[in-house]
Structure formats: C-alpha cells, structure tokens
Enzyme design. Sequence first.
Site: not given
Length: 735
Positions: A44, A86, A88-90, A92, A313, A534
Amino acid sequence: MENLQEILKAHKLTMEDYEHIKKILGREPNLVEIGIFSAMWSEHCSYKSSKKYLKGFPTEAPWVIQGPGENAGVIDIGEGMAAVFKMESHNHPSFIEPYQGAATGVGGILRDVFTMGARPVANLNALRFGDVKRDDEVGAHQRYLVRGVVAGIGGYGNCVGVPTIGGEMSFEECYNGNILVNAFSLGICKKDEIFYGRAEGVGNPVIYVGSKTGRDGLGGAVMSSDSFTEESKSLRPTVQVGDPFTEKLLLEACMELFKTDYVVGIQDMGAAGLTSSSFEMAGRAGSGMRMYLDKVPMREEGMTPYELMLSESQERMLICAKKGTEEKLMEIFRKWDLDAAVIGEVTDTGRMELFWHGQKVADIPVAPVSEEAPELDRPTKRPEYLDYIKETSIDTVPHVDNQEAFEKLLKSLEVADKAWVYEQYDSMVQTNTVKHPGTLDASVIRVKENKKALAMSSKCNPRYCYIDPKGGAAAAVMAAGRNVAMSGAQPLAITDCLNYGNPENPEVMWQFAQGTEGIKEACKALNTPVVSGNVSLYNETNGVSVYPTPTIAMVGVNEDENKVLPSVFQDEEDIVYIVGDTQKEFGGSLYLKELFGKVAGELPKIDYEKELKLWKFVIEANKRGLLKAAKDVGSGGIAMALAKMAAVSGKGFLGNFCFEDSREIFSETFSRALVEIEPKNMHALEELANEIGIHVVPLGTVGGKEFKLCDIDMDIEKLKSIYFNRFKEEIERDI
C-alpha cells in the site's frame, strides 16, 4: 528477538526483508522499528510490486504544476488559478465495514487535497459491486454493501460541505468477494499559494494537529496489502472511524493557517499514520526528524510508541512550521477546537529518532526506508482465458429481436438511473455545480475566480479490461476524456486508481503490466498526462481476483462557464446526429453480457486520431454555438445513449435511420457521440465535420411521446419508469 518468525509473519515481512533491515540499521531492529518498516514497505505504501511499471507515465505538460509524488496533482486552469486533485482506493476497509470504510476514504482524499492549500470543491466516486440481483446470501450481502458504502460517502461528504457531483457504479460477479470503492476529490487555489509535504530547516518545529490518536486503523496499510480469506472479514479493528465534523473544523483551520506565512510543509496522516507522514516529509527534504511520542495527543489509556506510530486515526495532519511561530500556529487550531502539540523538530542527521518519556525507542535512517523499499520484479504470464474468449462474437450468438434486446438492456443496472444513490449526496452545496449527478456524462462546476468551468469524469469498463487489459485501460482514458469533451471542456490531465487482483499471481501481474502500458500510450497520444494516482492490489478473495479495473478520472477546462453543454435532449424538432463511424464491434459489450451472460470477444478498435478529432469537433462546434447537447456513445451503444437522453429529458425521439445489420445500434465502437442541433444549423455542422475530417449522419428528431429507433418502439412514460425505478427496486428489496 523471541518468536521472530511469528512477528515477521504478522507484519508481512520476509526473512530477506529482515536481513535488509538489519543491514540498514547496522543492528537488530526492535518491535517499533519492525512496525515502521512493515508499514512503509507494505504494498500500500511502497508500491513494491507496481513501481517498476509506473515509471514512464507521461507526467508533464505546460499546464502541469505538480505531477505524481506529492499529496495530489496540480494543473494550471488559467487566470492565476490551479486545480488540485487525486483519486484513491478504500477497497479493503469498505468490504469489512462499508459505512466507515467508504466514509474514511472520502475523508482521506479530502485531506490529500486541502493539505496542498486548496479548498475542496467537488467529489466523485467510482464504485464496483458484485451480483446484487442474486436471491441468495451473496446477493443480499452485496445489496447491504451498496447501501452501506453509499450512506458512508453521503454521510461524510455532506457533513463536510463538499458536493459529490458525479461518479460511476458497475456490477460484475468478480466483485462478490472484493468490492472497489475509489474516491476522487478536486480543490481550487491560487497557483502561487500551493503547499508541499516537506520538513526542512534545522530546528523548525514539527507540530501535530487535528484529532487525538487512538488505536483505530492499527495496521490498516498492511491489511490492505494482502488478499482476503474468510478470517479477514473479522478485521474490523483495522478499519478507521471517521468524524466529518472534525474534518470540517480541520479544513477551515488549515484554510486560515494558509493565509499566514507560518508553514514550511504540511502532510496528511493517511495510510500508516504518523509513520508515513513523518518519513515522507523528511524524505522529500533530505532532512532528519526527532519526535517525542509522549507529546502526541492521545484519546486512549496506555498507548505505546508502536501504536502511536501505526495508528490510522482520522482527521490528523503533521506540520513543519517556521521556528518561533509555534504558539500562533497552535492558537489557530485551538480556536477551531482541535488538538495541537509540538511533538518534534527537524534535524540535519537524515535520521528519524523517536523518544518515549526521554528514552530513545527507534533510530532509523530516513532515506533507505523509501529508497531501499523492495522493488519486486514479479513473474508475469499471459492469461490462457484470452485465447478462447476471442472466439465469441456477435455472429456466434443467437439472433435476438431488437425490441427484446432493447428492453433487457434498458433494465440493466449498469444503464439504470442511480437517483437512489446520488439523491443521498448533496451535489449543490457551495452553489457552483453546473452539471450534477443524473444529467449524464461529465460533471461540471464553475470557477467563480476566473469565469471558467471545470469538467470531470471517472470511467472504467472492467469487461473491456478483462478481455484486453492493455486496450481496456487505454479505452478508460479515452472514455473519461470523451465525457469531459462532451461538456465543451478541453481534457487536460488524469488521476488514476489501479485496482487489480493478487500480484503474486503471474497472470494478474501481466494484466497490471499491460494496463499501465495502455494508460501510458493513451495519455501520451491524447496529451493528458498523469498527475497523481494510487495502486490497489490484492483485491482477491479465496483465490478469485477482480477484473483489472484501472479507474481513470479526467479533468478538463471549459473557457466559458456559460457554454457548458448539456447531455440530454433540449427542444422538440431538434435534429440528432451520430458523430463518428459505427462498426459491428461487440467485444466486452453490455449486449453480450445481458443477453448471453458472456464477457468475451475482441475489444473495439482504438484510434487516437479519431478520438482527438471527436473532441475537437464537439469543443469547436460548441464554441460556434452550433450544439444544444452532446452525449458520448458507450455501454449499450447508440440505443442506450439515446434512451438515456430521452428518459432524463422526458422527451421522445423519432429515429429515421437504421444500420444494414440492425443490431449495430447496440455496438460499442469507440470515439462516437450524439449531438443535438437546431435544423437551421445542419449545413454549418456538416461543414465543420468536413473541415475536421469526421463522419456525421442525422439519426432522427427530438419530440413526441414515443421512443422510436430502427425497429424499436416504446412509450416514453414506460421508458422513464424502467430507467428511473429499476435500481431502487433491486437495491431495496431486502429492506
């Protein structure tokens, strides 16, 4: 170290990695240091499997201010203004906990944008789910995931006050075990007021701002660097918890801070939290850093240096400030009711030194952590399935009546209007949205500061990428650019989100290598460089990888905010033309999928020259005031593009054109568009087409209460009912 093998396994490090770490440190690492290397060398954070293939992306153009390597990419949009964006992946986290996974994906991408000094003004998303139509546990779970992800995106974006102005959603069985949640954000700032993630200037303070640190998200970057198994689904503690109201305060505090001259560098604490932000800031500047972890604001009792360095966090930033401005800077954040604490300073040692109540708990040279991260050259192998899927074509499947085919494709969830989704998003907050969700093709906002408009679109057809990984990725770049051009804007640059399966599978690595080649080729040919992006690998569950899904978000500029082209029918009696040539091309088509359950065939031909001519034609015709509307032709061909224009406008269509093989109205030949004009402009439009060298043919007329095309006939009210109700009926059926 006791239980070394178990510790390395838990941190997804090999014995070879461990020996490398010992060589870098000149000694045995302790647990804190192992945790740091594990996070920074995870797939990652380090891109160890993909780095080799990302080299060579076109990243420069006269309008590119900042390419890959920073928090987000930046382009010049004229009159002293810049767009920062930009994707990005989330993936999982969203599969494990859909609401928080999707929400924190939005939060993270917003911080990537405003940490550059830009106020976020528009969000998009690209979502992939499994088979929601199934009547079993798998189908029910997929519908639950759709509802959770959409609620998370809406909940977070709406609270922060950034409009979600568009996106895409598709469904394939390969996503049953791994959904994909890709979030895009775009912000605007003055081009001479961009901030970078650097920590330089010996003695300058390092300041922590935002929320307190807890144990949520521990090991998140490492978790996202592995495939799923049944046990993975209990990984809820590795999913972060977001607070959009705190994010809003953090955004406003940063915007206030950026008006001062206190900041040397600023970085979002994203994946790997304090570890990645501190190492990246020091690494970019070639400096060192000393941090006192007991000074980090904490919200849980008994936290350890290991937990503080690896917590993910949310709503936290790291700032390198000018010495002497500490109190004034922290006062801004306290005013916004946020934590702020000096936790370290910049050094010239080139080392990261971490202290805990006066005791040194880690001492790591900064440069090798990023520069010596493993760069893997994984084996590649062309998948065998590619040989036999080419045998399928439109001529090898049974003939289906066009009326029946039309009704089945119209009921496809891929075609259906997603009002159920976008009505949960606030698309009009900030009052700059010109083209909002549901109005087809690109989404558009106006830029008050320079009277221009920004168009943006996210595209990828995973079926194309499955049958031809290189061509499918190139087609995604073309489709995103085409969407932008249909609004009258000139496509300028992309950000990408490269979602693939398990890189340890040589066939997946081959797909990835081919996909990056396709993006390089298309971006170079179309002059749309890559400015950020990403990579998300290990999208695999129990040995089943997702289709290659290189999602492309394109951004373009329309020089006049008053000349944004709509994509739906405008007025009765107007003429609709098809621009570009249609061939009998059905590889990876919606037609083969919905009617025959096949993802097969040969990809439609790619011709960059034709694509550029199409963009030029629509943009120029719009400038000359010839066009009322423009819509690209994509999934489902001319028939579905016209049906959508009719449904959204509520206006009928009378087609007086048919191909020799009438099924070609469903063909998915690339580089085509539909344009609507007044009858009086027919001659001028055809002259411009001749001038540019592109083929145009009138298809029919807008108006009436029927939708008629070739041998298809449907009442417009019935068409609207199917188009607008189908998705909601499917997604809500377990509620």
